[in-house]
Design a protein around this motif. Structure first.
Motif, PDB file in Angstrom:
ATOM      1  N   LYS A   1      15.211   1.147 -65.497  1.00  0.00           N
ATOM      2  CA  LYS A   1      16.475   0.449 -65.757  1.00  0.00           C
ATOM      3  C   LYS A   1      17.652   1.306 -65.309  1.00  0.00           C
ATOM      4  O   LYS A   1      18.614   0.801 -64.740  1.00  0.00           O
ATOM      5  N   LEU A   2      17.567   2.604 -65.591  1.00  0.00           N
ATOM      6  CA  LEU A   2      18.638   3.512 -65.179  1.00  0.00           C
ATOM      7  C   LEU A   2      18.724   3.588 -63.662  1.00  0.00           C
ATOM      8  O   LEU A   2      19.800   3.660 -63.081  1.00  0.00           O
TER       9      LEU A   2
ATOM     10  N   ASN B   1      17.709   1.314 -61.680  1.00  0.00           N
ATOM     11  CA  ASN B   1      17.889  -0.038 -61.158  1.00  0.00           C
ATOM     12  C   ASN B   1      16.776  -0.422 -60.185  1.00  0.00           C
ATOM     13  O   ASN B   1      17.021  -0.968 -59.118  1.00  0.00           O
TER      14      ASN B   1
ATOM     15  N   LYS C   1      17.734  10.915 -59.318  1.00  0.00           N
ATOM     16  CA  LYS C   1      19.054  11.216 -59.881  1.00  0.00           C
ATOM     17  C   LYS C   1      19.706   9.906 -60.252  1.00  0.00           C
ATOM     18  O   LYS C   1      20.526   9.378 -59.498  1.00  0.00           O
ATOM     19  N   PRO C   2      19.365   9.345 -61.383  1.00  0.00           N
ATOM     20  CA  PRO C   2      19.973   8.069 -61.769  1.00  0.00           C
ATOM     21  C   PRO C   2      21.476   8.224 -61.926  1.00  0.00           C
ATOM     22  O   PRO C   2      21.953   9.294 -62.325  1.00  0.00           O
ATOM     23  N   ALA C   3      22.200   7.173 -61.580  1.00  0.00           N
ATOM     24  CA  ALA C   3      23.652   7.199 -61.736  1.00  0.00           C
ATOM     25  C   ALA C   3      24.004   7.430 -63.200  1.00  0.00           C
ATOM     26  O   ALA C   3      23.253   7.034 -64.094  1.00  0.00           O
ATOM     27  N   ALA C   4      25.130   8.089 -63.442  1.00  0.00           N
ATOM     28  CA  ALA C   4      25.538   8.378 -64.813  1.00  0.00           C
ATOM     29  C   ALA C   4      25.652   7.086 -65.615  1.00  0.00           C
ATOM     30  O   ALA C   4      26.232   6.114 -65.136  1.00  0.00           O
ATOM     31  N   GLY C   5      25.077   7.083 -66.788  1.00  0.00           N
ATOM     32  CA  GLY C   5      25.130   5.887 -67.621  1.00  0.00           C
ATOM     33  C   GLY C   5      24.136   6.000 -68.767  1.00  0.00           C
ATOM     34  O   GLY C   5      23.396   6.984 -68.864  1.00  0.00           O
ATOM     35  N   GLU C   6      24.142   5.008 -69.635  1.00  0.00           N
ATOM     36  CA  GLU C   6      23.260   5.027 -70.798  1.00  0.00           C
ATOM     37  C   GLU C   6      22.482   3.723 -70.863  1.00  0.00           C
ATOM     38  O   GLU C   6      23.027   2.666 -70.563  1.00  0.00           O
ATOM     39  N   VAL C   7      21.236   3.841 -71.272  1.00  0.00           N
ATOM     40  CA  VAL C   7      20.409   2.648 -71.383  1.00  0.00           C
ATOM     41  C   VAL C   7      19.534   2.767 -72.625  1.00  0.00           C
ATOM     42  O   VAL C   7      18.995   3.831 -72.916  1.00  0.00           O
ATOM     43  N   TYR C   8      19.431   1.677 -73.375  1.00  0.00           N
ATOM     44  CA  TYR C   8      18.454   1.612 -74.458  1.00  0.00           C
ATOM     45  C   TYR C   8      17.464   0.521 -74.106  1.00  0.00           C
ATOM     46  O   TYR C   8      17.856  -0.603 -73.780  1.00  0.00           O
ATOM     47  N   HIS C   9      16.186   0.857 -74.141  1.00  0.00           N
ATOM     48  CA  HIS C   9      15.179  -0.145 -73.827  1.00  0.00           C
ATOM     49  C   HIS C   9      14.033   0.027 -74.809  1.00  0.00           C
ATOM     50  O   HIS C   9      13.682   1.147 -75.170  1.00  0.00           O
TER      51      HIS C   9
ATOM     52  N   VAL D   1      20.470   8.970 -71.745  1.00  0.00           N
ATOM     53  CA  VAL D   1      21.798   9.156 -71.183  1.00  0.00           C
ATOM     54  C   VAL D   1      21.635   9.996 -69.919  1.00  0.00           C
ATOM     55  O   VAL D   1      21.042  11.065 -69.955  1.00  0.00           O
TER      56      VAL D   1
ATOM     57  N   ASP E   1      23.523  11.931 -66.690  1.00  0.00           N
ATOM     58  CA  ASP E   1      24.824  12.429 -66.225  1.00  0.00           C
ATOM     59  C   ASP E   1      24.830  12.524 -64.706  1.00  0.00           C
ATOM     60  O   ASP E   1      25.660  13.197 -64.114  1.00  0.00           O
ATOM     61  N   GLY E   2      23.854  11.878 -64.084  1.00  0.00           N
ATOM     62  CA  GLY E   2      23.803  11.886 -62.631  1.00  0.00           C
ATOM     63  C   GLY E   2      22.990  13.032 -62.060  1.00  0.00           C
ATOM     64  O   GLY E   2      22.830  13.132 -60.852  1.00  0.00           O
TER      65      GLY E   2
END
Lengths: 205, 384
Positions: free
Chosen positions: B103-104, B106, B311-319, B333, B335-336
């Motif tokens: 998900k992080l 994508n 290197k997932p883009a900075a962001g937060e995901v809950y799954h 979480v 941070d890139g």
């Protein structure tokens, strides 16, 4: 920490041996170049958000990231917002409470509530920022399941919850010094004094 | 610390008689080294004779700091660590983690990988329930089911061993799909297992469902209402046995569960017996899902396009996913950088264990064992 030089069996990535430097311990590398498909947070609009914003004004910022909705709420609004979400918006299940430490920031901690509503089949996150040493109101009166979750946040980050029925450590032993999930706590760090007194060994490493 | 409901008030003793007769409260320690606590769980019981007035769980004996380790490993390197949390359902843990990172990033795993994931995860659900049934029955005093369930669980472990080389901490999935293509004869062996296993569930039921001792030891024991379950955040078979028809595979489908036909079994009474029935029915549903998945197993790639250095883009995901024990969630979480900034695991066992106090109040000491068993906790996941 005499044992700090011992490395775990697998090769540690860079940045692992710098537990003393709070800011440097976190992002070991400069941030990645922007990917073309990288999603960015977009505003989240819904009747619920419109209503909350109408009542509480600018203290709420509602966003969607990767298809997931969350709101960033001002610390002062937290007790009321959680109560409203539970009682009026039917978020009857508190999935998780956790925190994230950003030592470089003035308000060092993000505290996150993951909420779910059975009647609406909807999951949201509520997020707030607090400085080190600040407390939050306990949500045990709202969701009794918050009890252990808040204790874990206290244990791992040292964030206290006011009005919690039993605010003490949960995974680590009582009397342990330090809160391990803070960024300034090294990965090999431990409370040597506690280990020596209670386990009768020089070090647990 | 006297409870007006349990203190023997009408006795009206003279003060010199009040030596031990009024001291009818007893504090007993159970565990952490106790065979029926399913690991290193310590329970402090407050008793009135045989009756439980309340209890407190002391946990953390197996704490390894999994979340801290996650911050110091790359996304790929951290993957095997999650298998060590709920070690009897390692595949489910891996699925939850991989999907969260996907998900992080994508990305989405290709259809064939999704199908294999469903097959292995549902096999894992059966294996986890088998282990639960065997040990739970053993705690209550029925030794035979343990041999039956372990005999049949072996067949699932053989499939895992052939697939990825491990039997317990099965590191089956990778971020973006699967590392290994299925081995030759995988489909046939899974189908054989299903034919072999269907009558085995009947066999377990024959041993227990109408067994007088089993019924006496589990009916109306450790009852919890749907309202209490929701307030405490209890999920999984425990919630369903209390009558709430909720399963993440239906409520918020992940992987490709929406393509499969299955029911959500529920109970009414929320007691230990209903939880037993719900889990037995869940095994049958899992068989149904695996049958559909293996019959329609598509050809194609097993790995999505994922960069070698993630290197997932900075962001937060809950799954979260429906693990055999309840909602298993990951909050990551980024941070890139190549390592997660924060990994939070929402373990079902940890949250469900909170209900032990509510479920045991007013019960007998012997029932505490039954209730710990029926909660189906794994201490590796409680303590992480």
């Amino acid at each position: 920490m005499p044992d700090e030089t011992k490395s775990p069996s697998s090769p540690p990535p860079e940045g692992e041996h710098k537990p003393a430097a709070p800011a440097a311990a976190a992002p070991a590398k400069p941030s990645a170049p922007a990917k073309p498909a990288a999603p960015t947070p977009v505003p989240w609009d819904s009747p619920m958000i419109a209503k909350l914003k109408g009542n509480y004004g600018s203290g709420i910022e509602a966003l969607t990231y990767a298809g997931q909705n969350y709101m960033v709420v001002d610390r002062s609004l937290i007790p009321e917002i959680l109560q409203v979400l539970r009682n009026e918006e039917q978020f009857d299940y508190c999935v998780d409470i956790t925190a994230v430490h950003y030592p470089a920031r003035e308000k060092q901690f993000d505290v996150v509530w993951v909420l779910y509503s059975f009647p609406r089949n909807e999951r949201i996150r509520v997020k707030t920022q607090i400085p080190d040493g600040a407390t939050l109101p306990s949500s045990v009166p709202i969701w009794s399941g918050a009890n252990w979750l808040e204790r874990e946040v206290y244990d791992m980050f040292g964030i206290k919850f006011d009005g919690h029925p039993d605010m003490k450590r949960i995974l680590l032993p009582e009397g342990w010094k330090g809160h391990p999930l803070r960024k300034d706590y090294g990965i090999l760090q431990q409370d040597n004094e506690w280990v020596q007194i209670n386990l009768g060994i020089e070090s647990g490493q | 610390m006297t409870d007006p409901n349990t203190t023997l008030s009408p006795l009206e003793l003279e003060s010199h008689d009040k030596t031990f007769l009024d001291a009818n409260e007893l504090v007993i320690n159970m565990g952490p080294q106790h065979p029926a606590t399913h690991g290193v769980l310590r329970v402090i019981l407050r008793l009135d004779g045989e009756k439980v007035l309340g209890l407190e769980c002391v946990i953390g004996y197996l704490h390894r700091g999994v979340e801290k380790i996650g911050e110091h490993r790359t996304y790929t390197m951290f993957n095997p660590y999650v298998d060590r949390m709920d070690y009897v359902a390692a595949v489910s843990n891996g699925l939850g983690y991989c999907e969260t990172v996907e998900k992080l990033l994508n990305v989405e795993a290709p259809p064939r990988a999704q199908h294999v994931r469903v097959i292995l995860t549902e096999l894992n659900r059966i294996a986890s329930h088998q282990l639960w049934l065997g040990t739970h029955a053993l705690d209550i005093g029925a030794i035979t089911p343990l041999f039956y369930t372990f005999r049949d669980r072996e067949e699932i472990l053989k499939i895992y061993e052939k697939y990825c080389g491990a039997r317990l901490t099965t590191h089956a999935f990778r971020i973006g799909g699967l590392q290994y293509e299925t081995y030759t004869g995988f489909e046939k062996e899974v189908k054989n297992f299903l034919t072999f296993f269907r009558p085995k569930i009947d066999e377990y039921e024959e041993l227990l469902t109408t067994n007088r001792i089993w019924v006496e030891r589990t009916k109306n024991v450790g009852t919890i209402s749907a309202h209490d379950c929701i307030a405490l955040g209890v999920t999984g078979p425990v919630l369903r046995a209390s009558g709430v028809k909720w399963d993440l595979r239906k409520a918020q489908p992940y992987a490709n569960y929406k393509n499969f036909d299955f029911e959500i079994p529920t109970g009414q009474n929320g007691d230990t017996y209903d939880r037993y029935l719900v889990r037995m029915a869940e095994m049958r549903q899992s068989v149904r899902i695996i049958q559909q998945a293996v019959d329609a197993l598509p050809e194609g790639p097993i790995m999505a396009k994922v960069p070698k250095v993630m290197k997932p883009a900075a962001g937060e995901v809950y799954h979260s996913i429906e693990a055999p024990k309840g909602e298993l969630g990951y909050f990551i979480v980024s941070d890139g950088s190549t390592q997660p900034y924060r990994v939070r695991v929402r373990p079902p066992s940890f949250v469900n264990l909170q209900a032990l106090d509510v479920m045991c109040r007013g019960q007998l000491v012997a029932d505490v064992i039954a209730v710990i068993g029926t909660l189906d906790i794994v201490l590796g996941e409680v303590d992480r």
